[in-house]
Scaffold this motif. Structure first.
Motif, PDB file in Angstrom:
ATOM      1  N   VAL A   5      -6.799 -12.156   2.413  1.00  0.00           N
ATOM      2  CA  VAL A   5      -6.943 -10.910   1.646  1.00  0.00           C
ATOM      3  C   VAL A   5      -7.609  -9.876   2.545  1.00  0.00           C
ATOM      4  CG1 VAL A   5      -8.174  -9.821  -0.300  1.00  0.00           C
ATOM      5  CG2 VAL A   5      -7.085 -12.056  -0.613  1.00  0.00           C
ATOM      6  N   TYR A   6      -7.076  -8.656   2.522  1.00  0.00           N
ATOM      7  CA  TYR A   6      -7.701  -7.535   3.238  1.00  0.00           C
ATOM      8  C   TYR A   6      -7.994  -6.438   2.224  1.00  0.00           C
ATOM      9  CZ  TYR A   6      -6.232 -10.274   7.159  1.00  0.00           C
ATOM     10  OH  TYR A   6      -6.068 -11.334   8.024  1.00  0.00           O
ATOM     11  N   HIS A   7      -9.219  -5.940   2.256  1.00  0.00           N
ATOM     12  CA  HIS A   7      -9.652  -5.016   1.198  1.00  0.00           C
ATOM     13  C   HIS A   7      -9.085  -3.610   1.339  1.00  0.00           C
ATOM     14  CE1 HIS A   7     -12.103  -7.972  -0.600  1.00  0.00           C
ATOM     15  NE2 HIS A   7     -13.006  -8.020   0.352  1.00  0.00           N
ATOM     16  N   THR A   8      -8.715  -3.227   2.535  1.00  0.00           N
ATOM     17  CA  THR A   8      -8.180  -1.871   2.743  1.00  0.00           C
ATOM     18  C   THR A   8      -7.131  -1.924   3.864  1.00  0.00           C
ATOM     19  OG1 THR A   8      -9.768  -1.308   4.481  1.00  0.00           O
ATOM     20  CG2 THR A   8     -10.432  -0.784   2.218  1.00  0.00           C
ATOM     21  N   SER A 146      -5.031  -1.609  -1.421  1.00  0.00           N
ATOM     22  CA  SER A 146      -4.944  -0.215  -0.970  1.00  0.00           C
ATOM     23  C   SER A 146      -6.307   0.450  -0.879  1.00  0.00           C
ATOM     24  CB  SER A 146      -4.042   0.585  -1.913  1.00  0.00           C
ATOM     25  OG  SER A 146      -2.756   0.014  -1.894  1.00  0.00           O
ATOM     26  N   GLY A 147      -7.236   0.020  -1.749  1.00  0.00           N
ATOM     27  CA  GLY A 147      -8.558   0.643  -1.744  1.00  0.00           C
ATOM     28  C   GLY A 147      -8.462   2.126  -2.067  1.00  0.00           C
ATOM     29  N   TRP A 148      -9.541   2.838  -1.752  1.00  0.00           N
ATOM     30  CA  TRP A 148      -9.520   4.297  -1.960  1.00  0.00           C
ATOM     31  C   TRP A 148     -10.053   4.964  -0.715  1.00  0.00           C
ATOM     32  CZ3 TRP A 148      -7.232   7.447  -5.385  1.00  0.00           C
ATOM     33  CH2 TRP A 148      -7.531   8.809  -5.273  1.00  0.00           C
ATOM     34  N   ASP A 156      -8.085  -3.717  -7.122  1.00  0.00           N
ATOM     35  CA  ASP A 156      -7.104  -4.322  -6.207  1.00  0.00           C
ATOM     36  C   ASP A 156      -7.541  -5.723  -5.800  1.00  0.00           C
ATOM     37  OD1 ASP A 156      -5.598  -2.033  -6.317  1.00  0.00           O
ATOM     38  OD2 ASP A 156      -6.358  -1.208  -4.437  1.00  0.00           O
ATOM     39  N   THR A 157      -8.837  -5.876  -5.549  1.00  0.00           N
ATOM     40  CA  THR A 157      -9.328  -7.209  -5.156  1.00  0.00           C
ATOM     41  C   THR A 157      -9.243  -8.176  -6.342  1.00  0.00           C
ATOM     42  OG1 THR A 157     -10.695  -6.220  -3.457  1.00  0.00           O
ATOM     43  CG2 THR A 157     -11.280  -8.440  -4.136  1.00  0.00           C
TER      44      THR A 157
END
Ligand code: 3SL
Length: 241
Positions: A5-8, A146-148, A156-157
């Protein structure tokens, strides 16, 4: 099978690619993409740049296209629609190609568009994504949130956690069997904490608060709904789902 998992998009590696990349932007780009395709849209073509979107879409027949543009949660002037998934009824989108640009979701998609398989997920189509993974069993899977604007986003997470939780339960694997990085465990723990109050999570998230200020209450409710559409948005050529 190993999941990362990648947060952004900014935290997503650029020196390798996975067998399958799953892009998540629950509020609201990937919810809108799933809803539009489920309602019969011909395809969704994504752009990070509004000028490029206008130029490319200009070449498409006017009665077969819709321009979807969002910046800061609001519709971009000159576009037909903003990014509300509730706009995407069959009456509006059936048979049309959506040319779409959003603040974060379309940028996240472009980060991984060279992976051999690129799909999008939101909570609304989580089950279909999990079924696809169970059938195809890609060796490496990246879930890219996608984050912000470069920052972590709660929703998203949590969606990444919802996908992994369901996949592990269905396949009978403990999470550490599939987990490829620490973020996987964080995502699943987050989902466990909120799984029975996802609408509350949407309202708690900073981007959810931004949408509340724009009075997009119905969007938040809809984006929290889980497993309600059976569509798999899958990239057919770079940037086209
Ligand atoms: O950032 C994005 O890509 C959008 O989904 C944001 S919004 O929910 O449309 O405001």
């Amino acid at each position: 099978m190993k999941i990362f998992v990648y947060h952004t998009p900014e935290l997503t590696p650029t020196d390798s690619i996975p067998d399958c990349a799953i892009v998540v932007d629950v509020l609201r780009a990937t919810t809108t993409i799933a809803t539009a395709l489920n309602a019969g849209a011909e395809a969704v073509q994504v752009f990070s740049d509004i000028d490029e979107l206008m130029e490319v879409s200009e070449k498409w027949p006017a009665d077969k296209r819709l321009r979807v543009g969002e910046r800061g949660g609001q519709k971009v002037p000159g576009c037909d629609l903003g990014n509300s998934p509730l706009n995407c009824t069959p009456e509006v989108v059936e048979g049309k190609r959506l040319f779409m640009t959003t603040t974060n979701g379309t940028r996240a998609l472009q980060t991984v568009q060279n992976a051999p398989v690129v799909i999008t997920s939101a909570l609304v189509n989580r089950r279909t994504v999990v079924e696809y993974l169970m059938t195809t069993k890609p060796e490496t899977i990246w879930i890219v949130a996608s984050g912000w604007e470069g920052s972590f986003s709660l929703e998203d997470t949590a969606c990444a956690g919802a996908i992994i939780h369901s996949l592990c339960s269905e396949m009978g694997y403990p999470i550490d069997h599939l987990g490829g990085n620490d973020e996987v465990f964080g995502a699943v723990a987050l989902y466990y904490q909120w799984q029975n109050q996802l609408y509350k999570l949407m309202n708690t998230a900073s981007h959810g608060q931004r949408l509340v200020r724009l009075e997009s209450y119905d969007d938040l409710k809809y984006c929290a709904d889980t497993d309600i559409v059976t569509v798999l948005p899958i990239q057919s050529q770079p940037g086209v789902l």
